[in-house]
Design a protein around this motif. Structure first.
Motif, PDB file in Angstrom:
ATOM      1  N   UNK A  63       0.837  -1.202   0.000  1.00 55.23           N
ATOM      2  CA  UNK A  63       0.000   0.000   0.000  1.00 55.23           C
ATOM      3  C   UNK A  63       0.873   1.254   0.000  1.00 55.23           C
ATOM      4  N   UNK A  64       0.962   1.903  -1.159  1.00 57.08           N
ATOM      5  CA  UNK A  64       1.803   3.091  -1.269  1.00 57.08           C
ATOM      6  C   UNK A  64       1.335   4.215  -0.352  1.00 57.08           C
ATOM      7  N   UNK A  65       0.055   4.238  -0.013  1.00 56.05           N
ATOM      8  CA  UNK A  65      -0.468   5.281   0.867  1.00 56.05           C
ATOM      9  C   UNK A  65      -0.175   5.023   2.339  1.00 56.05           C
ATOM     10  N   UNK A  66       0.515   3.931   2.620  1.00 49.68           N
ATOM     11  CA  UNK A  66       0.960   3.659   3.998  1.00 49.68           C
ATOM     12  C   UNK A  66       2.488   3.660   4.073  1.00 49.68           C
ATOM     13  N   UNK A  67       3.115   4.385   3.139  1.00 46.27           N
ATOM     14  CA  UNK A  67       4.579   4.381   3.070  1.00 46.27           C
ATOM     15  C   UNK A  67       5.112   5.788   2.834  1.00 46.27           C
ATOM     16  N   UNK A  68       6.077   6.183   3.663  1.00 42.23           N
ATOM     17  CA  UNK A  68       6.853   7.405   3.474  1.00 42.23           C
ATOM     18  C   UNK A  68       8.317   7.002   3.477  1.00 42.23           C
ATOM     19  N   UNK A  69       9.084   7.527   2.531  1.00 42.23           N
ATOM     20  CA  UNK A  69      10.525   7.276   2.475  1.00 42.23           C
ATOM     21  C   UNK A  69      11.233   8.562   2.863  1.00 42.23           C
ATOM     22  N   UNK A  70      12.084   8.498   3.872  1.00 41.78           N
ATOM     23  CA  UNK A  70      12.745   9.701   4.367  1.00 41.78           C
ATOM     24  C   UNK A  70      14.258   9.520   4.385  1.00 41.78           C
ATOM     25  N   UNK A  71      14.962  10.646   4.390  1.00 39.43           N
ATOM     26  CA  UNK A  71      16.417  10.616   4.507  1.00 39.43           C
ATOM     27  C   UNK A  71      16.934  12.021   4.786  1.00 39.43           C
ATOM     28  N   UNK A  72      18.055  12.099   5.494  1.00 38.78           N
ATOM     29  CA  UNK A  72      18.766  13.357   5.633  1.00 38.78           C
ATOM     30  C   UNK A  72      19.531  13.681   4.356  1.00 38.78           C
ATOM     31  N   UNK A  73      19.782  12.658   3.549  1.00 39.29           N
ATOM     32  CA  UNK A  73      20.596  12.806   2.347  1.00 39.29           C
ATOM     33  C   UNK A  73      19.703  13.186   1.166  1.00 39.29           C
TER      34      UNK A  73
ATOM     35  N   UNK B  97      15.665  16.979   8.339  1.00 36.08           N
ATOM     36  CA  UNK B  97      16.618  18.002   8.758  1.00 36.08           C
ATOM     37  C   UNK B  97      16.755  17.965  10.274  1.00 36.08           C
ATOM     38  N   UNK B  98      17.884  18.435  10.757  1.00 34.31           N
ATOM     39  CA  UNK B  98      17.979  18.843  12.154  1.00 34.31           C
ATOM     40  C   UNK B  98      17.481  20.288  12.195  1.00 34.31           C
ATOM     41  N   UNK B  99      18.358  21.230  11.924  1.00 31.06           N
ATOM     42  CA  UNK B  99      17.901  22.608  11.731  1.00 31.06           C
ATOM     43  C   UNK B  99      17.510  22.786  10.265  1.00 31.06           C
ATOM     44  N   UNK B 100      16.401  23.417  10.020  1.00 32.21           N
ATOM     45  CA  UNK B 100      15.904  23.596   8.653  1.00 32.21           C
ATOM     46  C   UNK B 100      16.741  24.654   7.933  1.00 32.21           C
ATOM     47  N   UNK B 101      17.312  24.342   6.766  1.00 29.26           N
ATOM     48  CA  UNK B 101      18.156  25.309   6.053  1.00 29.26           C
ATOM     49  C   UNK B 101      17.316  26.338   5.294  1.00 29.26           C
ATOM     50  N   UNK B 102      17.974  27.387   4.863  1.00 26.01           N
ATOM     51  CA  UNK B 102      17.268  28.446   4.161  1.00 26.01           C
ATOM     52  C   UNK B 102      16.671  27.977   2.838  1.00 26.01           C
TER      53      UNK B 102
ATOM     54  N   UNK C 209       6.570  15.004   0.070  1.00 26.56           N
ATOM     55  CA  UNK C 209       5.310  14.884   0.797  1.00 26.56           C
ATOM     56  C   UNK C 209       5.371  15.616   2.120  1.00 26.56           C
ATOM     57  N   UNK C 210       6.517  15.495   2.806  1.00 32.54           N
ATOM     58  CA  UNK C 210       6.625  16.103   4.128  1.00 32.54           C
ATOM     59  C   UNK C 210       8.036  16.593   4.405  1.00 32.54           C
ATOM     60  N   UNK C 211       8.122  17.455   5.396  1.00 36.00           N
ATOM     61  CA  UNK C 211       9.394  17.876   5.975  1.00 36.00           C
ATOM     62  C   UNK C 211       9.416  17.343   7.401  1.00 36.00           C
ATOM     63  N   UNK C 212      10.461  16.579   7.718  1.00 33.78           N
ATOM     64  CA  UNK C 212      10.604  15.972   9.041  1.00 33.78           C
ATOM     65  C   UNK C 212      11.805  16.605   9.723  1.00 33.78           C
ATOM     66  N   UNK C 213      11.616  17.146  10.932  1.00 34.55           N
ATOM     67  CA  UNK C 213      12.698  17.905  11.546  1.00 34.55           C
ATOM     68  C   UNK C 213      12.736  17.718  13.063  1.00 34.55           C
ATOM     69  N   UNK C 214      13.816  18.192  13.651  1.00 36.81           N
ATOM     70  CA  UNK C 214      14.017  18.159  15.094  1.00 36.81           C
ATOM     71  C   UNK C 214      13.083  19.182  15.747  1.00 36.81           C
ATOM     72  N   UNK C 215      12.205  18.694  16.592  1.00 39.67           N
ATOM     73  CA  UNK C 215      11.226  19.583  17.224  1.00 39.67           C
ATOM     74  C   UNK C 215      11.894  20.679  18.046  1.00 39.67           C
ATOM     75  N   UNK C 216      13.089  20.381  18.592  1.00 40.69           N
ATOM     76  CA  UNK C 216      13.693  21.295  19.564  1.00 40.69           C
ATOM     77  C   UNK C 216      14.297  22.539  18.933  1.00 40.69           C
ATOM     78  N   UNK C 217      14.515  22.521  17.627  1.00 41.39           N
ATOM     79  CA  UNK C 217      15.072  23.707  16.969  1.00 41.39           C
ATOM     80  C   UNK C 217      14.103  24.325  15.968  1.00 41.39           C
ATOM     81  N   UNK C 218      12.919  23.752  15.854  1.00 42.38           N
ATOM     82  CA  UNK C 218      11.901  24.293  14.963  1.00 42.38           C
ATOM     83  C   UNK C 218      11.313  25.575  15.543  1.00 42.38           C
TER      84      UNK C 218
END
Length: 251
Positions: A141-151, A171-176, A188-197
């Protein structure tokens, strides 16, 4: 790819449920499901001879009884590792799962998957096609899959191979230049460190049409304001701490 209804949860287990069971193991995936999480995040790592295992670190010492570089691990030796004893005696002889074993487990539990591609820069052209081939053949099910990477290069290659997948830039800190990066892969999404958002960053991500996922809060109070900013989901080591959100999803 604009953010649609693919993500149907506010709580995603991190490395399965890393505070409840040994991270990135089948027991951890099952613990996340038992805690009420309907999605899990796990890490896929390339080892010797093209093998793909669920593992986070570049070395084996922290999470197994093995030693040395993870990249040099032979597939034939994976089953000999104890990936649970470090956590507690209750998990002695827990195994490092292969990617295929994890996919089968996750789908049998009816969970969604956020699969993070771990990498060395020189291995992107080796790991990405291999991971995408396994997903093509074994994930339903493609709608139950997200592929993520820092790279970002890894995600660009994912996009070139299968542009219908839901991709998440980590990202850790989101770049410009975050928006240009996300646009280039139709993320689809941006995944980041909550503590620096920041509030301004969160609102900008949402205004641009992306889902916003934050790692790794293990206390709901730490992200109380983030929901107001537009955060869509947390990636947490302990889904039980967010049980009130899980219960709301079931209503």
């Amino acid at each position: 790819m604009t953010a649609d209804t693919v993500l149907d949860t506010k709580v995603m287990g991190h490395r399965g449920a890393a505070l409840l069971a040994p991270e990135n193991t089948l027991s951890s995936i099952k613990a996340a499901a038992e805690a009420g999480a309907s999605w899990v995040e796990i890490d896929v790592y390339l080892i010797a001879e093209g093998g793909l295992v669920i593992f986070h670190d570049d070395t084996l010492e922290r999470c197994t009884n093995g030693t040395g570089e993870t990249r040099l691990l032979l597939p034939a030796d994976v089953s000999r590792l104890d990936a649970g004893g470090y956590f507690s005696a209750a998990f002695n002889n827990e195994k490092v799962p292969t990617l295929l074993e994890a996919l089968e487990c996750i789908q049998s539990l009816g969970l969604g998957l956020n699969l993070e591609i771990k990498h060395a820069d020189k291995d992107v052209e080796n790991i990405v096609p291999a991971v995408m081939a396994v997903l093509r053949d074994h994930w339903q099910d493609n709608n139950k899959l997200i592929i993520s990477s820092f790279n970002h290069q890894a995600l660009q290659l994912c996009y070139e191979i299968a542009d219908g997948r839901h991709l998440a830039q980590l990202y850790e800190a989101i770049p410009d230049d975050w928006q240009a990066q996300l646009q280039s892969i139709e993320a689809y999404s941006l995944n980041c460190d909550y503590s620096v958002l920041t509030k301004e960053q969160a609102q900008a991500v949402k205004a641009a049409g992306y889902k916003l996922l934050c790692y790794t809060p293990n206390d709901p109070d730490l992200v109380a304001s983030h929901w107001e900013w537009g955060m869509d989901a947390v990636i947490t080591d302990d889904p039980t701490q967010f049980a009130f959100l899980v219960e709301n999803e079931r209503l």
